[in-house]
Scaffold this motif. Structure first.
Motif, PDB file in Angstrom:
ATOM      1  N   PRO A 139      -8.170  -1.645   2.361  1.00  0.00           N
ATOM      2  CA  PRO A 139      -8.845  -2.704   3.106  1.00  0.00           C
ATOM      3  C   PRO A 139      -8.468  -3.538   4.243  1.00  0.00           C
ATOM      4  O   PRO A 139      -9.134  -3.850   5.029  1.00  0.00           O
ATOM      5  CB  PRO A 139      -9.654  -3.584   1.930  1.00  0.00           C
ATOM      6  CG  PRO A 139      -8.818  -3.094   0.751  1.00  0.00           C
ATOM      7  CD  PRO A 139      -8.037  -1.782   0.912  1.00  0.00           C
ATOM      8  N   GLY A 162      -5.752  -2.360   6.021  1.00  0.00           N
ATOM      9  CA  GLY A 162      -5.663  -1.499   7.103  1.00  0.00           C
ATOM     10  C   GLY A 162      -4.060  -1.821   7.525  1.00  0.00           C
ATOM     11  O   GLY A 162      -3.301  -1.910   6.531  1.00  0.00           O
ATOM     12  N   ARG A 212      -7.202   2.452   7.063  1.00  0.00           N
ATOM     13  CA  ARG A 212      -8.402   2.131   6.699  1.00  0.00           C
ATOM     14  C   ARG A 212      -9.514   3.521   6.402  1.00  0.00           C
ATOM     15  O   ARG A 212     -10.293   3.375   5.331  1.00  0.00           O
ATOM     16  CB  ARG A 212      -9.471   1.430   7.922  1.00  0.00           C
ATOM     17  CG  ARG A 212      -8.692   0.089   8.228  1.00  0.00           C
ATOM     18  CD  ARG A 212      -9.509  -0.771   9.113  1.00  0.00           C
ATOM     19  NE  ARG A 212      -8.774  -2.024   9.274  1.00  0.00           N
ATOM     20  CZ  ARG A 212      -8.917  -2.965   8.638  1.00  0.00           C
ATOM     21  NH1 ARG A 212      -9.901  -2.958   7.554  1.00  0.00           N
ATOM     22  NH2 ARG A 212      -8.388  -3.938   9.022  1.00  0.00           N
ATOM     23  N   LYS A 213      -9.287   4.675   6.931  1.00  0.00           N
ATOM     24  CA  LYS A 213      -9.750   5.952   6.647  1.00  0.00           C
ATOM     25  C   LYS A 213      -9.421   6.166   5.242  1.00  0.00           C
ATOM     26  O   LYS A 213     -10.175   7.002   4.389  1.00  0.00           O
ATOM     27  CB  LYS A 213      -9.362   6.954   7.597  1.00  0.00           C
ATOM     28  CG  LYS A 213      -9.970   8.412   7.529  1.00  0.00           C
ATOM     29  CD  LYS A 213      -9.523   9.256   8.597  1.00  0.00           C
ATOM     30  CE  LYS A 213      -8.260   9.777   8.304  1.00  0.00           C
ATOM     31  NZ  LYS A 213      -7.839  11.042   9.283  1.00  0.00           N
ATOM     32  N   TYR A 262       0.825  -1.163  -0.073  1.00  0.00           N
ATOM     33  CA  TYR A 262      -0.179   0.105  -0.058  1.00  0.00           C
ATOM     34  C   TYR A 262       0.883   1.200  -0.065  1.00  0.00           C
ATOM     35  O   TYR A 262       1.799   1.455   0.837  1.00  0.00           O
ATOM     36  CB  TYR A 262      -0.944  -0.117   1.182  1.00  0.00           C
ATOM     37  CG  TYR A 262      -1.946  -0.954   1.301  1.00  0.00           C
ATOM     38  CD1 TYR A 262      -2.474  -1.492   0.209  1.00  0.00           C
ATOM     39  CD2 TYR A 262      -2.608  -1.358   2.402  1.00  0.00           C
ATOM     40  CE1 TYR A 262      -3.486  -2.488   0.037  1.00  0.00           C
ATOM     41  CE2 TYR A 262      -3.530  -2.068   2.529  1.00  0.00           C
ATOM     42  CZ  TYR A 262      -4.145  -2.766   1.396  1.00  0.00           C
ATOM     43  OH  TYR A 262      -5.245  -3.655   1.315  1.00  0.00           O
ATOM     44  N   ASP A 298      -3.566   1.833  11.868  1.00  0.00           N
ATOM     45  CA  ASP A 298      -4.480   0.934  11.281  1.00  0.00           C
ATOM     46  C   ASP A 298      -5.799   1.908  10.927  1.00  0.00           C
ATOM     47  O   ASP A 298      -6.242   1.860   9.854  1.00  0.00           O
ATOM     48  CB  ASP A 298      -4.825  -0.217  12.214  1.00  0.00           C
ATOM     49  CG  ASP A 298      -5.895  -1.112  11.432  1.00  0.00           C
ATOM     50  OD1 ASP A 298      -5.538  -1.984  10.498  1.00  0.00           O
ATOM     51  OD2 ASP A 298      -7.184  -1.031  11.932  1.00  0.00           O
ATOM     52  N   ASP A 299      -5.970   2.667  11.895  1.00  0.00           N
ATOM     53  CA  ASP A 299      -7.437   3.778  11.721  1.00  0.00           C
ATOM     54  C   ASP A 299      -7.072   4.430  10.371  1.00  0.00           C
ATOM     55  O   ASP A 299      -7.842   4.630   9.639  1.00  0.00           O
ATOM     56  CB  ASP A 299      -7.629   4.442  12.798  1.00  0.00           C
ATOM     57  CG  ASP A 299      -8.130   3.524  13.899  1.00  0.00           C
ATOM     58  OD1 ASP A 299      -8.725   2.416  13.796  1.00  0.00           O
ATOM     59  OD2 ASP A 299      -8.097   4.139  15.196  1.00  0.00           O
TER      60      ASP A 299
END
Length: 333
Positions: A299, A301, A294-295, A154, A290-291
């Motif tokens: 997917p 995270g 995902r924000k 990512y 992680d938050d």
């Protein structure tokens, strides 16, 4: 070879051999030494009607004949060069341009690009387009992704498109593309069904943009043809450092074709096509949140890399001025 194959491979001869109609010259001495040959070719080039082409042809002749003289080139060596160039041409197809690849590995593509896209001050530098751009792409909104899941690690790209004075450029069209984690562009797959690892978006009112991508990886340029053989003969690798391509357009601004190279790649100082420029080397930030992942729409995270960019564009007037000044400086050298 069959008679049918022979007739298919060559055009029919005219009933009589004819001249192209250009007049002969009667003032050229018959050569009695090698340098007369060069002088005669240069004199013939003087007849070129277009002044720019005349200058290019005469300069080419001077340097080409100079190479032959300086190296004392043998007949076998020159024939080997002709056969090599023949194979380069024969390797070209609608999907593969081996001649451009030859220009790339000799640094000519990068040099022509640099001379034709001069910048001053804080403007983002141009670099080579590369062979994998295609208009067949995915239109995305800010914050969306260009790569399907599983294509690589990512990465989120965010930044602004700005003027040289620091003002925003809203509505700029940003084309971006990259290879997947295996080092292939989507167009290299024979079973390609849709664009992947490429997308097109617009900058917001404040010039900002952002999209999900993957961390680019280093990859080899094609090594299975005559250019690949040339690199091995020179004991050179055929790797390109990892990079993300971008092409940015906006009304009133000179189109920018560039790429960004994450620092740390072992090939960054020896790019096989000489596309890296110091100002285009960027740092990737590691985000272990992680938050936040995902924000931003990842997917799975966990974590991601962040690439922050400021893309500064020249107006058409600025570009014309810098280009004219660059050309003028060449005339005075």
């Amino acid at each position: 070879m069959s008679e049918q194959a022979s007739s298919d491979s060559a055009p029919a001869l005219p009933s009589k051999a004819v001249s192209n109609g250009a007049p002969p010259r009667f003032d050229l001495p018959i050569p009695d030494r090698a340098d007369v040959i060069t002088d005669n070719v240069l004199k013939l080039a003087e007849a070129t009607p277009n002044p720019r082409l005349r200058f290019i042809f005469q300069t080419l002749i001077k340097y080409l004949h100079g190479l032959v003289n300086e190296t004392d080139l043998t007949t076998d060596e020159w024939m080997a060069a002709i056969q090599f160039l023949t194979r380069v041409g024969q390797m070209c197809t609608p999907l593969r341009q081996e001649m451009i690849l030859l220009s790339d590995v000799l640094g000519v593509s990068a040099l022509v690009d640099s001379l034709n896209n001069p910048v001053e001050g804080n403007a983002t530098e141009n670099t080579v387009l590369g062979p994998f751009y295609t208009d067949d792409t995915v239109h995305i909104a800010n914050g969306e992704g260009i790569a399907s899941e599983g294509k690589g690690e990512y990465m989120y790209v965010e930044g602004q498109v700005l003027t040289t004075e620091g003002g925003p450029i809203p509505g700029a069209i940003i084309d971006t593309w990259e290879s997947d984690s295996d080092g292939f562009y989507d167009t290299q797959y024979s079973n390609r069904s849709h664009p992947d690892c490429r997308g097109r978006l617009r900058s917001a009112d404040d010039g900002s943009f952002g999209f999900r991508a993957i961390v680019p990886v280093a990859y080899p340029i094609p090594g299975d043809g005559p250019v690949g053989e040339l690199l091995l003969t020179m004991n050179r690798h055929n790797m390109r450092p990892n990079h993300l391509h971008m092409m940015v357009e906006a009304p009133g601004y000179h189109k920018l074709v560039t790429a960004f190279y994450p620092e740390g790649c072992k090939f960054i100082q020896s790019d096989s096509v000489f596309g890296v420029k110091k100002s285009l080397v960027v740092k990737l930030e590691q985000i272990d949140d992680d938050d936040e992942a995902r924000k931003r729409g990842f997917p799975a995270g966990a974590s991601f890399k962040l690439m922050r960019l400021k893309i500064v564009m020249l107006t058409n007037e600025q570009f014309k001025s810098y280009r004219a000044k660059n050309a003028k400086s060449k005339e005075t050298v």
